[in-house]
Structures are given as structure tokens and as C-alpha cells.
Design a protein around this motif. Structure first.
Motif, PDB file in Angstrom:
ATOM      1  N   ASP A  75      11.668  22.567  -1.930  1.00  0.00           N
ATOM      2  CA  ASP A  75      11.131  21.225  -1.744  1.00  0.00           C
ATOM      3  C   ASP A  75      11.254  20.362  -3.000  1.00  0.00           C
ATOM      4  O   ASP A  75      10.662  19.285  -3.068  1.00  0.00           O
ATOM      5  N   ARG A  76      12.012  20.815  -3.985  1.00  0.00           N
ATOM      6  CA  ARG A  76      12.205  20.065  -5.231  1.00  0.00           C
ATOM      7  C   ARG A  76      13.582  19.428  -5.247  1.00  0.00           C
ATOM      8  O   ARG A  76      14.595  20.086  -4.981  1.00  0.00           O
ATOM      9  N   LEU A  77      13.613  18.138  -5.553  1.00  0.00           N
ATOM     10  CA  LEU A  77      14.866  17.386  -5.593  1.00  0.00           C
ATOM     11  C   LEU A  77      14.969  16.642  -6.913  1.00  0.00           C
ATOM     12  O   LEU A  77      14.007  15.991  -7.340  1.00  0.00           O
ATOM     13  N   ILE A  87      15.268  11.938 -12.193  1.00  0.00           N
ATOM     14  CA  ILE A  87      13.912  11.868 -11.666  1.00  0.00           C
ATOM     15  C   ILE A  87      13.642  13.121 -10.847  1.00  0.00           C
ATOM     16  O   ILE A  87      14.430  13.479  -9.962  1.00  0.00           O
ATOM     17  N   GLU A  88      12.543  13.788 -11.141  1.00  0.00           N
ATOM     18  CA  GLU A  88      12.160  15.001 -10.415  1.00  0.00           C
ATOM     19  C   GLU A  88      11.175  14.622  -9.303  1.00  0.00           C
ATOM     20  O   GLU A  88      10.154  13.988  -9.563  1.00  0.00           O
ATOM     21  N   LEU A  89      11.477  15.024  -8.091  1.00  0.00           N
ATOM     22  CA  LEU A  89      10.686  14.637  -6.929  1.00  0.00           C
ATOM     23  C   LEU A  89      10.377  15.844  -6.054  1.00  0.00           C
ATOM     24  O   LEU A  89      11.090  16.852  -6.079  1.00  0.00           O
ATOM     25  N   THR A  90       9.324  15.711  -5.259  1.00  0.00           N
ATOM     26  CA  THR A  90       8.974  16.708  -4.260  1.00  0.00           C
ATOM     27  C   THR A  90       9.226  16.132  -2.876  1.00  0.00           C
ATOM     28  O   THR A  90       8.916  14.961  -2.620  1.00  0.00           O
ATOM     29  N   THR A 212      12.497   6.706  -0.051  1.00  0.00           N
ATOM     30  CA  THR A 212      11.188   6.117  -0.267  1.00  0.00           C
ATOM     31  C   THR A 212      10.298   7.151  -0.934  1.00  0.00           C
ATOM     32  O   THR A 212      10.204   8.281  -0.473  1.00  0.00           O
ATOM     33  N   ALA A 213       9.664   6.765  -2.041  1.00  0.00           N
ATOM     34  CA  ALA A 213       8.783   7.681  -2.763  1.00  0.00           C
ATOM     35  C   ALA A 213       7.422   7.059  -2.978  1.00  0.00           C
ATOM     36  O   ALA A 213       7.294   5.841  -3.093  1.00  0.00           O
TER      37      ALA A 213
END
Length: 236
Positions: A75-77, A87-90, A212-213
């Protein structure tokens, strides 16, 4: 377009590229984790950043981010944004994945519901950057005309096609929404795309995406993401 237009954090007028600035303001305010942050870089984060994150998280403040997937594990992108920052996102558990794919302009018919990112022209018409033909299930999505963060002064119009005509510059579309109406010139080079539901298998390293975050429980989280297949990229 494409995904419904999203609300951006307010920012001072005239300070650089609005899309980049809005993205940077959001990331810094929420304490987004950037690749290999140094102690010096961390020290430059305002002491009010955590307070800003706490203020934004409950409000569901959202932004649109665009870039290329650099890494994907569970689940990490990791996203490399258009401004070069990593940019580190979930990924949200209920993540909505949408495929964008090319179609011909002939797909646009009188009565079609479309989204058009465009630039204003001196004569009052709009020059299309790209046209999205919404599937019938998305008819009415964010209907109206509004500013669009893709480029300075760009706009987004989600509306019904009321008329089509040929023009020296390309094609002309008459768009109607509520009590408003816009004339859009679509040059031959403007991409025309449509959308369909997809799954996470569409997300691969190297894919260009639009997403979208928002902060969910203080964690920068992707709630919606749009990508193409086999190297096709969202127009914006």
C-alpha cells in the motif's frame, strides 16, 4: 476533468506556478515524507506545520498531484512529482482506480457529457487542452465552469455538448451547464480521452498518474488515482 476537480489550499497570488505552489503548500503543511530528507531540510519546516496538519486532516482538505510512479510496494507508493520532488504516499484501502484511454473526436456527439480543460482566448472562447468524454454513469459529475490548477489561468468545464461545428482552428463545441454556456475550440492536437473503472493492477512502476491525496489520521493518503495502460498518460 477526468477525476472531479478538487479544492486546493489557498495560496498567495503571483508566487510561481499555482499548481506547483499548491502542491508544495499542502505537502509541507501535512508533513509529507519526501525522499532522503536531511536534518537541515527538516529544520526548515515551520514549527506550525504540525498544527496545520491537525487543522487540515479533519476538514478532508484534498489536492491533485501529478507525476510518475517510482516505487510501489503493497500500500506504499512513491511518486516523482512534476516539480522533481519524490513524495511517499499510502494507498487507501478503498482506493478508486480509473483508467484513462484515448478515443477519437467522433466519440463526441451532441448530448455527450464532457470535461474540457482549456485556456481562455482573447475573443472570449476557450481553447481546449484536452477533452474527456464521460461515460454515461458519470453524467453530471461536477457540472459547471471553474478555475483549473493545471496551468495558470486554465479552466475546467464539465458540461453537455449542445452543438458541434468545424472551424479553421479545428472543431468548435458549444457547451451548456446549468444556466451557463461556453464555446470551446478543440485544436487537432488536443487529446480526446474517456474513462473506465480499473483495478490496482493498472498501477505499475513508470506509469504516469494523476491522483487525489488527503491527510487521513495524519497520513498522506491517495484516495483516487487515474492512469493509462501500456504507457498512455493522463492528459493532465
Amino acid at each position: 476533468m477526468t477525476n472531479p476537480e478538487l479544492r486546493y489550499p489557498r495560496r498567495p497570488h503571483g508566487e510561481g506556478d499555482p499548481a506547483m505552489l499548491g502542491r508544495r503548500t499542502f505537502l509541507e503543511a501535512l508533513g509529507f515524507a519526501l525522499a532522503a530528507p536531511t536534518a537541515r531540510a527538516q529544520s526548515r519546516v515551520p514549527s506550525s506545520a504540525q498544527a496545520s496538519a491537525q487543522a487540515l486532516a479533519p476538514s478532508g482538505e484534498t489536492v491533485r498531484l501529478r507525476g510518475t510512479i517510482e516505487a510501489l510496494l503493497g500500500d506504499r507508493l512513491s511518486l516523482r512529482g512534476r516539480d522533481g520532488r519524490r513524495i511517499e504516499l499510502t494507498l487507501a484501502r478503498d482506493l478508486t482506480v480509473t483508467e484513462v484511454y484515448p478515443v477519437s473526436f467522433e466519440t463526441v456527439q451532441s448530448g455527450s457529457f464532457v470535461g474540457v480543460g482549456a485556456m481562455p482566448q482573447p475573443d472570449g472562447t476557450l481553447r481546449a487542452i484536452a477533452v474527456t468524454v464521460f461515460p454515461e454513469s458519470m453524467r453530471g459529475t461536477n457540472e459547471g465552469h471553474r478555475p483549473f490548477s493545471f496551468l495558470p489561468q486554465s479552466t475546467m468545464t464539465n458540461a453537455t455538448v449542445a452543438g458541434l461545428a468545424s472551424a479553421p482552428e479545428g472543431r468548435r463545441m458549444q457547451l451548456r451547464y446549468g444556466d451557463g454556456e461556453k464555446t470551446v475550440v478543440v485544436p487537432a492536437e488536443a487529446p480526446v480521452v474517456s474513462l473506465r473503472p480499473a483495478t490496482r493492477e493498472l498501477l505499475t512502476v513508470g506509469a504516469q498518474v494523476s491522483l487525489t491525496a488527503q491527510a487521513i489520521e495524519g497520513v498522506p493518503t491517495v484516495t483516487r488515482i487515474t492512469a493509462g495502460r501500456n504507457g498512455f498518460a493522463p492528459p493532465y
